[in-house]
Design a protein around this motif. Structure first.
Motif, PDB file in Angstrom:
ATOM      1  N   PHE A 198       0.835  -1.189   0.000  1.00  0.00           N
ATOM      2  CA  PHE A 198       0.000   0.000   0.000  1.00  0.00           C
ATOM      3  C   PHE A 198       0.882   1.256   0.000  1.00  0.00           C
ATOM      4  O   PHE A 198       1.951   1.275   0.599  1.00  0.00           O
ATOM      5  CB  PHE A 198      -0.916   0.027   1.218  1.00  0.00           C
ATOM      6  N   ALA A 199       0.405   2.292  -0.663  1.00  0.00           N
ATOM      7  CA  ALA A 199       1.093   3.575  -0.657  1.00  0.00           C
ATOM      8  C   ALA A 199       0.537   4.413   0.492  1.00  0.00           C
ATOM      9  O   ALA A 199      -0.656   4.746   0.488  1.00  0.00           O
ATOM     10  CB  ALA A 199       0.878   4.296  -1.984  1.00  0.00           C
ATOM     11  N   PRO A 200       1.362   4.749   1.494  1.00  0.00           N
ATOM     12  CA  PRO A 200       0.853   5.529   2.621  1.00  0.00           C
ATOM     13  C   PRO A 200       0.365   6.904   2.173  1.00  0.00           C
ATOM     14  O   PRO A 200       0.987   7.554   1.329  1.00  0.00           O
ATOM     15  CB  PRO A 200       2.077   5.654   3.541  1.00  0.00           C
ATOM     16  N   LEU A 201      -0.759   7.340   2.733  1.00  0.00           N
ATOM     17  CA  LEU A 201      -1.279   8.673   2.483  1.00  0.00           C
ATOM     18  C   LEU A 201      -1.088   9.557   3.707  1.00  0.00           C
ATOM     19  O   LEU A 201      -0.487  10.614   3.627  1.00  0.00           O
ATOM     20  CB  LEU A 201      -2.754   8.606   2.084  1.00  0.00           C
ATOM     21  N   SER A 202      -1.608   9.115   4.827  1.00  0.00           N
ATOM     22  CA  SER A 202      -1.441   9.872   6.068  1.00  0.00           C
ATOM     23  C   SER A 202      -1.824   8.979   7.237  1.00  0.00           C
ATOM     24  O   SER A 202      -2.615   8.041   7.088  1.00  0.00           O
ATOM     25  CB  SER A 202      -2.310  11.140   6.071  1.00  0.00           C
ATOM     26  N   HIS A 203      -1.252   9.259   8.391  1.00  0.00           N
ATOM     27  CA  HIS A 203      -1.703   8.615   9.624  1.00  0.00           C
ATOM     28  C   HIS A 203      -1.260   9.466  10.808  1.00  0.00           C
ATOM     29  O   HIS A 203      -0.331  10.272  10.694  1.00  0.00           O
ATOM     30  CB  HIS A 203      -1.159   7.184   9.748  1.00  0.00           C
ATOM     31  N   ARG A 204      -1.946   9.281  11.903  1.00  0.00           N
ATOM     32  CA  ARG A 204      -1.542   9.954  13.132  1.00  0.00           C
ATOM     33  C   ARG A 204      -1.710   9.012  14.301  1.00  0.00           C
ATOM     34  O   ARG A 204      -2.589   8.153  14.315  1.00  0.00           O
ATOM     35  CB  ARG A 204      -2.348  11.235  13.354  1.00  0.00           C
ATOM     36  N   ARG A 205      -0.826   9.181  15.255  1.00  0.00           N
ATOM     37  CA  ARG A 205      -0.876   8.361  16.459  1.00  0.00           C
ATOM     38  C   ARG A 205      -1.750   9.034  17.509  1.00  0.00           C
ATOM     39  O   ARG A 205      -1.777  10.260  17.628  1.00  0.00           O
ATOM     40  CB  ARG A 205       0.527   8.119  17.012  1.00  0.00           C
ATOM     41  N   LEU A 206      -2.478   8.220  18.256  1.00  0.00           N
ATOM     42  CA  LEU A 206      -3.386   8.699  19.283  1.00  0.00           C
ATOM     43  C   LEU A 206      -3.125   7.932  20.573  1.00  0.00           C
ATOM     44  O   LEU A 206      -2.629   6.799  20.549  1.00  0.00           O
ATOM     45  CB  LEU A 206      -4.851   8.460  18.868  1.00  0.00           C
ATOM     46  N   ARG A 207      -3.500   8.548  21.682  1.00  0.00           N
ATOM     47  CA  ARG A 207      -3.525   7.823  22.943  1.00  0.00           C
ATOM     48  C   ARG A 207      -4.975   7.713  23.378  1.00  0.00           C
ATOM     49  O   ARG A 207      -5.687   8.719  23.459  1.00  0.00           O
ATOM     50  CB  ARG A 207      -2.707   8.532  24.018  1.00  0.00           C
ATOM     51  N   VAL A 208      -5.424   6.486  23.634  1.00  0.00           N
ATOM     52  CA  VAL A 208      -6.823   6.236  23.987  1.00  0.00           C
ATOM     53  C   VAL A 208      -6.884   5.444  25.293  1.00  0.00           C
ATOM     54  O   VAL A 208      -6.318   4.348  25.374  1.00  0.00           O
ATOM     55  CB  VAL A 208      -7.528   5.451  22.862  1.00  0.00           C
ATOM     56  N   PRO A 209      -7.575   5.990  26.325  1.00  0.00           N
ATOM     57  CA  PRO A 209      -8.113   7.357  26.387  1.00  0.00           C
ATOM     58  C   PRO A 209      -6.981   8.369  26.499  1.00  0.00           C
ATOM     59  O   PRO A 209      -5.859   7.993  26.841  1.00  0.00           O
ATOM     60  CB  PRO A 209      -8.994   7.325  27.636  1.00  0.00           C
ATOM     61  N   PRO A 210      -7.258   9.645  26.215  1.00  0.00           N
ATOM     62  CA  PRO A 210      -6.176  10.630  26.167  1.00  0.00           C
ATOM     63  C   PRO A 210      -5.541  10.934  27.511  1.00  0.00           C
ATOM     64  O   PRO A 210      -4.407  11.421  27.558  1.00  0.00           O
ATOM     65  CB  PRO A 210      -6.858  11.877  25.591  1.00  0.00           C
ATOM     66  N   GLY A 211      -6.233  10.684  28.611  1.00  0.00           N
ATOM     67  CA  GLY A 211      -5.690  10.964  29.928  1.00  0.00           C
ATOM     68  C   GLY A 211      -5.653   9.729  30.804  1.00  0.00           C
ATOM     69  O   GLY A 211      -6.076   8.645  30.407  1.00  0.00           O
ATOM     70  N   GLY A 212      -5.134   9.899  32.011  1.00  0.00           N
ATOM     71  CA  GLY A 212      -5.086   8.797  32.959  1.00  0.00           C
ATOM     72  C   GLY A 212      -3.909   7.867  32.720  1.00  0.00           C
ATOM     73  O   GLY A 212      -3.013   8.146  31.921  1.00  0.00           O
ATOM     74  N   VAL A 213      -3.936   6.756  33.422  1.00  0.00           N
ATOM     75  CA  VAL A 213      -2.855   5.780  33.316  1.00  0.00           C
ATOM     76  C   VAL A 213      -2.995   5.016  32.005  1.00  0.00           C
ATOM     77  O   VAL A 213      -4.073   4.498  31.701  1.00  0.00           O
ATOM     78  CB  VAL A 213      -2.901   4.798  34.507  1.00  0.00           C
ATOM     79  N   PRO A 214      -1.927   4.933  31.194  1.00  0.00           N
ATOM     80  CA  PRO A 214      -2.033   4.203  29.929  1.00  0.00           C
ATOM     81  C   PRO A 214      -2.205   2.713  30.154  1.00  0.00           C
ATOM     82  O   PRO A 214      -1.746   2.155  31.152  1.00  0.00           O
ATOM     83  CB  PRO A 214      -0.707   4.506  29.233  1.00  0.00           C
TER      84      PRO A 214
END
Length: 228
Positions: A198-214
């Motif tokens: 696949f040819a990459p177009l775009s991506h972004r990393r996220l933290r879910v949930p955004p707060g609290g202990v990972p």
């Protein structure tokens, strides 16, 4: 919809195994996933994942159909592939409430019940973590997309720190896949998508949930790639 092993209206792979059984996980997921989605803000991520799609779309590992409500009106048909019988029944209920035509079919990611180049776009959402052979699954996704078709992906992935990666590896080798329907916490999905052609177009990393202990599955990625 046909019984497992029968030929399907989508042809390719219809005689292969198209069912997996994770009854405890499926019962838990069907019951609690909507509340977990709301608490973690996943609805917004699902909407972003599907935004702008049109034509014929295949969703692989549709689960209980949580993405259906976010499907844009320009989608002519969504073919939702789900191998787990309990989750498939939940997806069929969700399909009846969807604003676009949704066809729910049995099938596994490694042998999709579809012809070559049949779809304008493909969607995977928190599923490449749990397939037995992710490289083969990505090859199948590439096969069923037309040239220029898009792969949309939203997955939890390998963490960004050494300590978290070591924890993910330990869990993936022991209890996590057994407890969570074959899920692996630390796959490098973006690299696998590129390696699949696949040819990459775009991506972004996220933290879910955004707060609290990972948690071991806090590292997420949301992105797009294209079949050349």
């Amino acid at each position: 919809m046909t019984a497992p092993g029968d030929s399907t209206p989508f042809g390719h792979g219809g005689s292969r195994r198209d069912t997996v059984h994770h009854p405890l996980f499926a019962r838990y997921y069907a019951r609690f996933a909507p509340a977990l989605d709301e608490r973690a803000g996943l609805g917004a991520h699902r909407a972003e994942l599907l935004a702008g799609l049109s034509g014929r779309v295949i969703e692989v590992g549709a689960g209980s159909g949580l993405n259906f409500a976010h499907c844009p009106a320009a989608v002519r048909e969504l073919v939702a592939v789900e191998p787990e019988p309990r989750l498939r029944r939940s997806a069929e209920e969700a399909a009846r409430r969807a604003a676009v035509p949704v066809t729910v079919v049995p099938g596994v990611a490694e042998a999709l019940p579809a012809e070559d180049g049949e779809f304008d776009a493909a969607v995977v959402s928190l599923v490449l973590c749990s397939v037995g052979d992710p490289d083969r699954a990505l090859a199948e996704l590439r096969r069923v997309l037309r040239p220029g078709g898009e792969l949309r992906f939203y997955e939890h992935v390998r963490a960004g720190t050494r300590t978290a990666v070591l924890l993910q590896r330990a869990l993936d080798r022991t209890v996590w896949p057994r407890l969570f329907g074959g899920c692996h916490t630390g796959r490098d999905t973006v690299a696998a998508i590129t390696a699949a052609g696949f040819a990459p177009l775009s991506h972004r990393r996220l933290r879910v949930p955004p707060g609290g202990v990972p948690t071991p599955v806090s590292a997420h990625v949301l992105g797009r790639a294209r079949r050349p």
